[in-house]
Design a protein around this motif. Structure first.
Motif, PDB file in Angstrom:
ATOM      1  N   ALA A   1       0.835  -1.207   0.000  1.00 58.43           N
ATOM      2  CA  ALA A   1       0.000   0.000   0.000  1.00 58.43           C
ATOM      3  C   ALA A   1       0.873   1.262   0.000  1.00 58.43           C
ATOM      4  O   ALA A   1       0.569   2.243  -0.688  1.00 58.43           O
ATOM      5  CB  ALA A   1      -0.921  -0.003   1.220  1.00 58.43           C
ATOM      6  N   ILE A   2       1.965   1.213   0.750  1.00 58.20           N
ATOM      7  CA  ILE A   2       2.893   2.352   0.767  1.00 58.20           C
ATOM      8  C   ILE A   2       3.479   2.576  -0.624  1.00 58.20           C
ATOM      9  O   ILE A   2       3.518   3.700  -1.136  1.00 58.20           O
ATOM     10  CB  ILE A   2       4.010   2.118   1.799  1.00 58.20           C
ATOM     11  N   LEU A   3       3.907   1.514  -1.253  1.00 63.59           N
ATOM     12  CA  LEU A   3       4.509   1.626  -2.586  1.00 63.59           C
ATOM     13  C   LEU A   3       3.506   2.120  -3.618  1.00 63.59           C
ATOM     14  O   LEU A   3       3.831   2.962  -4.466  1.00 63.59           O
ATOM     15  CB  LEU A   3       5.095   0.276  -3.009  1.00 63.59           C
TER      16      LEU A   3
ATOM     17  N   HIS B   1      21.553   2.514   4.307  1.00 62.57           N
ATOM     18  CA  HIS B   1      21.935   3.927   4.274  1.00 62.57           C
ATOM     19  C   HIS B   1      20.716   4.835   4.073  1.00 62.57           C
ATOM     20  O   HIS B   1      20.840   6.056   4.101  1.00 62.57           O
ATOM     21  CB  HIS B   1      22.952   4.178   3.164  1.00 62.57           C
ATOM     22  N   GLU B   2      19.561   4.231   3.829  1.00 68.07           N
ATOM     23  CA  GLU B   2      18.356   5.009   3.566  1.00 68.07           C
ATOM     24  C   GLU B   2      17.329   4.910   4.682  1.00 68.07           C
ATOM     25  O   GLU B   2      16.564   5.851   4.905  1.00 68.07           O
ATOM     26  CB  GLU B   2      17.725   4.540   2.246  1.00 68.07           C
ATOM     27  N   VAL B   3      17.285   3.775   5.343  1.00 68.62           N
ATOM     28  CA  VAL B   3      16.316   3.584   6.427  1.00 68.62           C
ATOM     29  C   VAL B   3      17.012   2.911   7.611  1.00 68.62           C
ATOM     30  O   VAL B   3      18.018   2.237   7.448  1.00 68.62           O
ATOM     31  CB  VAL B   3      15.108   2.723   5.970  1.00 68.62           C
ATOM     32  N   SER B   4      16.432   3.098   8.788  1.00 66.70           N
ATOM     33  CA  SER B   4      16.996   2.509   9.998  1.00 66.70           C
ATOM     34  C   SER B   4      16.408   1.117  10.235  1.00 66.70           C
ATOM     35  O   SER B   4      15.203   0.910  10.038  1.00 66.70           O
ATOM     36  CB  SER B   4      16.681   3.399  11.199  1.00 66.70           C
ATOM     37  N   PRO B   5      17.214   0.164  10.674  1.00 66.52           N
ATOM     38  CA  PRO B   5      16.676  -1.178  10.972  1.00 66.52           C
ATOM     39  C   PRO B   5      15.668  -1.173  12.118  1.00 66.52           C
ATOM     40  O   PRO B   5      14.938  -2.139  12.303  1.00 66.52           O
ATOM     41  CB  PRO B   5      17.927  -1.988  11.339  1.00 66.52           C
ATOM     42  N   SER B   6      15.619  -0.066  12.867  1.00 69.26           N
ATOM     43  CA  SER B   6      14.650   0.029  13.961  1.00 69.26           C
ATOM     44  C   SER B   6      13.265   0.445  13.481  1.00 69.26           C
ATOM     45  O   SER B   6      12.310   0.427  14.255  1.00 69.26           O
ATOM     46  CB  SER B   6      15.146   1.033  15.014  1.00 69.26           C
ATOM     47  N   TRP B   7      13.147   0.810  12.200  1.00 70.63           N
ATOM     48  CA  TRP B   7      11.853   1.233  11.665  1.00 70.63           C
ATOM     49  C   TRP B   7      10.910   0.038  11.538  1.00 70.63           C
ATOM     50  O   TRP B   7      11.353  -1.121  11.531  1.00 70.63           O
ATOM     51  CB  TRP B   7      12.047   1.887  10.301  1.00 70.63           C
ATOM     52  N   PRO B   8       9.603   0.274  11.421  1.00 65.92           N
ATOM     53  CA  PRO B   8       8.644  -0.831  11.252  1.00 65.92           C
ATOM     54  C   PRO B   8       9.008  -1.697  10.037  1.00 65.92           C
ATOM     55  O   PRO B   8       9.497  -1.185   9.024  1.00 65.92           O
ATOM     56  CB  PRO B   8       7.311  -0.116  11.033  1.00 65.92           C
ATOM     57  N   SER B   9       8.766  -2.986  10.148  1.00 65.69           N
ATOM     58  CA  SER B   9       9.166  -3.919   9.087  1.00 65.69           C
ATOM     59  C   SER B   9       8.520  -3.584   7.745  1.00 65.69           C
ATOM     60  O   SER B   9       9.136  -3.798   6.689  1.00 65.69           O
ATOM     61  CB  SER B   9       8.836  -5.359   9.490  1.00 65.69           C
ATOM     62  N   GLU B  10       7.308  -3.059   7.744  1.00 62.15           N
ATOM     63  CA  GLU B  10       6.658  -2.727   6.477  1.00 62.15           C
ATOM     64  C   GLU B  10       7.382  -1.568   5.766  1.00 62.15           C
ATOM     65  O   GLU B  10       7.419  -1.514   4.537  1.00 62.15           O
ATOM     66  CB  GLU B  10       5.182  -2.385   6.687  1.00 62.15           C
ATOM     67  N   ALA B  11       7.968  -0.664   6.539  1.00 62.32           N
ATOM     68  CA  ALA B  11       8.764   0.420   5.943  1.00 62.32           C
ATOM     69  C   ALA B  11      10.039  -0.149   5.326  1.00 62.32           C
ATOM     70  O   ALA B  11      10.459   0.264   4.236  1.00 62.32           O
ATOM     71  CB  ALA B  11       9.107   1.466   7.000  1.00 62.32           C
ATOM     72  N   LEU B  12      10.656  -1.109   6.003  1.00 66.75           N
ATOM     73  CA  LEU B  12      11.872  -1.732   5.480  1.00 66.75           C
ATOM     74  C   LEU B  12      11.567  -2.516   4.204  1.00 66.75           C
ATOM     75  O   LEU B  12      12.346  -2.481   3.243  1.00 66.75           O
ATOM     76  CB  LEU B  12      12.488  -2.653   6.530  1.00 66.75           C
ATOM     77  N   LYS B  13      10.452  -3.207   4.183  1.00 70.23           N
ATOM     78  CA  LYS B  13      10.062  -3.949   2.981  1.00 70.23           C
ATOM     79  C   LYS B  13       9.840  -2.996   1.809  1.00 70.23           C
ATOM     80  O   LYS B  13      10.275  -3.255   0.681  1.00 70.23           O
ATOM     81  CB  LYS B  13       8.780  -4.753   3.243  1.00 70.23           C
ATOM     82  N   ALA B  14       9.150  -1.903   2.068  1.00 63.06           N
ATOM     83  CA  ALA B  14       8.885  -0.925   1.009  1.00 63.06           C
ATOM     84  C   ALA B  14      10.189  -0.334   0.483  1.00 63.06           C
ATOM     85  O   ALA B  14      10.374  -0.174  -0.727  1.00 63.06           O
ATOM     86  CB  ALA B  14       7.967   0.182   1.526  1.00 63.06           C
ATOM     87  N   ALA B  15      11.108  -0.025   1.380  1.00 66.84           N
ATOM     88  CA  ALA B  15      12.394   0.546   0.965  1.00 66.84           C
ATOM     89  C   ALA B  15      13.189  -0.443   0.127  1.00 66.84           C
ATOM     90  O   ALA B  15      13.809  -0.068  -0.877  1.00 66.84           O
ATOM     91  CB  ALA B  15      13.199   0.975   2.188  1.00 66.84           C
TER      92      ALA B  15
END
Length: 206
Positions: free
Chosen positions: A35-37, A168-182
């Motif tokens: 959905a984010i993408l 280098h773009e997102v932090s590993p502490s961010w929600p997993s769905e944000a990491l997947k989108a990135a």
């Protein structure tokens, strides 16, 4: 009525595609990565991608390229490969129409661009990249003559490329769905930047 406005903002990057902090915000509000993408890239579809090599131009305009490896490694080009012992520094120059590789007591001239491959582990790039970086690099390092000088290119599998770019773009502490989108966005950007008729695909910077 006349009015004046002041806009304040911040950030960095190439300004293409998805806002990483926007992605973070949507994930914090419970959005799934697809959905984010779809919010940032309208009209897209999803599919699987092969783990093909991405060629990252590390630096051009060089007179010499230096690499090493904690393990034994090899240089290949035309003819038989040159086996290089662990820890030795290999220096590549272009002499009389040939790529010359010298590593301690071993030496070989190649008639075509040279590719360095580790027997295991990662090569160490000793010649600074465009960003001033040196150190371990996944995949292979290729040395190509371009415009009267040498170019240093890192050829790396797509999924390994993501391991070097996404953190280098997102932090590993961010929600997993944000990491997947990135990860999906970075993967699509790399695949869309491939240049089959050129010797490299993407720069090593933003």
């Amino acid at each position: 009525v006349d009015a004046s406005f002041t806009f304040k903002g911040g950030g960095w990057g190439h300004g293409i595609g998805m806002s990483q902090w926007g992605c973070y915000g949507y994930a914090k509000h419970g959005w799934a990565y697809k959905a984010i993408l779809k919010h940032y890239y309208t009209g897209i579809t999803f599919g699987d991608a092969a783990n093909i090599d991405i060629r990252v131009r590390l630096r051009s305009g060089l007179s010499a390229v230096k690499v090493s490896c904690p393990k034994a490694y090899s240089a290949t080009g035309s003819g038989s490969p040159l086996e290089i012992p662990a820890g030795a520094t290999a220096t590549t120059t272009y002499v009389n129409g040939s790529y010359r590789v010298v590593a301690g007591s071993v030496r070989k001239d190649f008639g075509s661009p040279v590719t360095f491959t580790p027997s295991s582990g990662a090569l160490r790039v000793l010649t600074a990249t465009d960003l001033g970086d040196t150190g371990p690099y996944r995949g292979m390092v290729r040395v190509v003559r371009s415009g009267g000088s040498l170019m240093m290119i890192n050829s790396v599998p797509l999924e390994s490329y993501l391991r070097g770019s996404v953190p280098h773009e997102v932090s590993p502490s961010w929600p997993s769905e944000a990491l997947k989108a990135a990860a999906c966005a970075a993967r699509a950007f790399a695949l869309g930047s491939r240049k089959p008729t050129e010797s490299w695909d993407v720069y090593c910077d933003v």
